[in-house]
Design an enzyme around this catalytic site. Sequence first.
Site, PDB file in Angstrom:
ATOM      1  N   ASP A 235      -7.215   0.503   1.912  1.00  0.00           N
ATOM      2  CA  ASP A 235      -6.882   1.578   1.130  1.00  0.00           C
ATOM      3  C   ASP A 235      -5.426   1.449   0.527  1.00  0.00           C
ATOM      4  OD1 ASP A 235      -6.873   4.058  -0.143  1.00  0.00           O
ATOM      5  OD2 ASP A 235      -7.591   5.365   1.446  1.00  0.00           O
TER       6      ASP A 235
HETATM    7  C1  BGC Z   1      -7.567   6.858  -1.602  1.00  0.00           C
HETATM    8  C2  BGC Z   1      -8.655   5.908  -1.918  1.00  0.00           C
HETATM    9  C3  BGC Z   1      -8.491   5.352  -3.575  1.00  0.00           C
HETATM   10  C4  BGC Z   1      -7.001   4.965  -3.754  1.00  0.00           C
HETATM   11  C5  BGC Z   1      -6.792   4.387  -5.001  1.00  0.00           C
HETATM   12  C6  BGC Z   1      -6.302   6.359  -1.773  1.00  0.00           C
HETATM   13  O1  BGC Z   1      -5.223   7.320  -1.850  1.00  0.00           O
HETATM   14  O2  BGC Z   1      -7.736   7.085  -0.252  1.00  0.00           O
HETATM   15  O3  BGC Z   1      -9.927   6.627  -1.728  1.00  0.00           O
HETATM   16  O4  BGC Z   1      -9.458   4.734  -3.951  1.00  0.00           O
HETATM   17  O5  BGC Z   1      -6.020   5.728  -3.333  1.00  0.00           O
HETATM   18  O6  BGC Z   1      -6.745   5.434  -5.876  1.00  0.00           O
END
Ligand code: BGC
Length: 812
Positions: A235
Amino acid sequence: MAGTRTQADAAREAVVEAALGRLGLDAKARLLSGQDTWTLPALAEIGLKSLVMSDGPIGVRGVHWTADDPSVALPSPTALAAAWDPALARRAGALLAQEARRKGVHVLLAPTVNLHRSPLGGRHFEAYSEDPFLTGTIGAGYVAGVQSGGVGTTVKHFVANDAETERFTVDNVVCERALRELYLAPFEIIVENAHPWGVMTAYNTVNGTTMTEHHHLVNEVLRGEWGFDGYNVSDWMAARNTVAAIEGGLDVAMPGPQTVYGDALAQAVRDGKVAEAKVDDAVRNVLRLAARVGILEGAEPAVTEYPETVDGSDLAREIARRSFVLVRNHNAALPLRPDGTVALIGAAARDARVLGGGSATVFPASVVSPLDGLTAALPDGTLTYAVGADPNTELGIADKGFELRAVCRDREGNILGSGAAPNGHIQWMGPDLPDGVTHDALHTVELTGTFTPRDTGPHTFGIKGIGAFRLTVDGTTYYDDVQRPAKDDPFATFFGAPVPHAHPELTAGRPVEVSLTHVVEFPENIPMKVVSFTLSHQEPRRDPDELIAEAVEAARNADTAVVVVATTERVESEGFDRTDLTLPGRQDDLVRAVTAANPNTVVVVNSGSPVELPWREDVAAVLLSWFPGQEGGAALADVLTGTHEPGGRLPTTWGSLTDAPVTEVVPTDGQLPYTEGAFIGYRAWERAGRIPSYPFGHGLGYTEWTYESAEVRGTTVTVRLRNSGARAGREVVQVYLAPGEPDTDRPARWLAGFAGVEAGPGESVETVVELPRRAFETWDEETGSWIFVKGSYEIQVGRSIADRRVAVTINV
Ligand code: BGC
């Protein structure tokens, strides 16, 4: 094991091996590290193009975070799950693949398959259900659909990212049985049935190890036991330790350009801290993905013929109406009488909340609000509108009436370039800057233009963002200072609240000059360079009692009152949890006052996840519309007027916070023990002997169903039912498995299968539901394995977990 290897897989694998063999250590380490916010570097020496990723899950935002790069916005994942139809999820996926290809995106950062553990989870709208089987089945349909269009997925967030409080650091303490039976189960079902090309590991820790370093869950379970052969991406900003991450099976660290991989990884190999073979394993996974999506020279992509083109608006509308859950319909209040008058009430009826916030945000080209939808569907002169109550206590993005552009200057004040600003929100991530502008030269961004008010009175202007700002409205400078975040979350700049700074008296129709200048900063501890801030605005506020009185008057003069109540961006979004389940503002008062004036009141609940509905027994009908996507208002008109029936069934129990058995989302000393073990959602409600407002699986259509028989043959159950109502309809036949002997260690019953059937009035229909072996198994902590629990079971078939119509006992 996931998928059967085909000849094409073997051919791709050979290309991957050959490409891997031609790469030196530095290039390999570089490939595993984001080159910017959304992409991996191209490697010309092996004919590899740059891999592009984008959020997900309800649309494909692409690499630009702006309203001038629009995307189809489908209903929220809770809505998709409420349709209980994997084939529909598959069609949604195929549309998203089409959107991804249009935007040059190779991997969609979706679906989110964490579970609705506590109703306070702030990001529930983005996940499917409290039930692992329903979640896995819908997720598998979605993944299969996206990948059928040649686009990869990352099933996320692996694993136990079920709440947002302290999400970067929380240690979720979960017993192995709960992990296996609940939280890992959707991932397992998807890996087995849809063969995803990617997984995203979560921010949180599970049982003491952070998920980007979790050797056991990633290498042993996901890859080892289940045979996952996709890539594992962190993530965003979750990877923290070079050696631990690579040892823990993390392939790609995002976003870049500064990550724990790249140079740091190459150095770790040179220092003897990491075996180069580990890097090779990760590179192999990334190259396999690149081959599948068609960006590795010499490898045939996994998909060479795309599915038929889909009309995004049509599909968004279909999913929305099939997701709406009619939980109450007293005296057949719905559908509306064709010749009746309607008073439409509620702020969200005019300014619809069609999607949830945070990284799931996309920008649809247009939105059909309930007011738009009903205006188009009802005869002239039969519809009136009143705001009634506005739950938006906070400022929104400056939009209606604003004409803005963004001017970029260097330290000396010279203009470097300027960019489009379709509204007051600027978000330029990584290299996504206006022409002529570089991060090195950029010093300030000025949002400048005019605002023409709709209403006379005190307007509020504010700023969302971190750093130095100067705000000027109509020649007066109201703010010239530095804003600092209240919370230590690196994403606070995106998800924090706007701060009001100016309250000028403005006149309707008289344009004023507006300017917001921001001194940009690129802090060292944030690995990506982002320019993000918002000019916020709020129209003059009216007296709440006066608004309610106006709505009551409108309701009194109409045959039916339709009240749209909603949550706001502050209630449901990413990065924080909820503290209660009440509707914000005076909305409960509004519903009570309107119902007192007109008992024929239909309430439409525009929220992504459960809210309390204390007046639910007093109103004529309650329709849950979730975050219904860009065509939500059109779909609402379809369902209210009865051209289509509402097709949804609850994917999650709706009840009050006081009654909900599992609620805790706040860690103590960094730990959040999942003390309830394998009992969440309906499993926990039944164990506690509590009756929720609306049970799991509940939802009414516009016809009636009579269940005639259920018969078990081998591993299937055949159900016969009849449409005993007056119009054609669709029913979701739900099959629950209940242990014959009461067993306190196991839930009273659980969902084992389901099927959708359609029938005309008076028609009988038969459907066959498979009973998966896993439904009869439980995880045995002692042996660390699944155990098939023999004995007698009742197979209970019906309309919801509480409305079971036929049953048959079996011995296994
Ligand atoms: C989120 C993810 C997301 C990523 C990119 C993170 O803060 O938890 O679900 O894909 O950001 O935007």
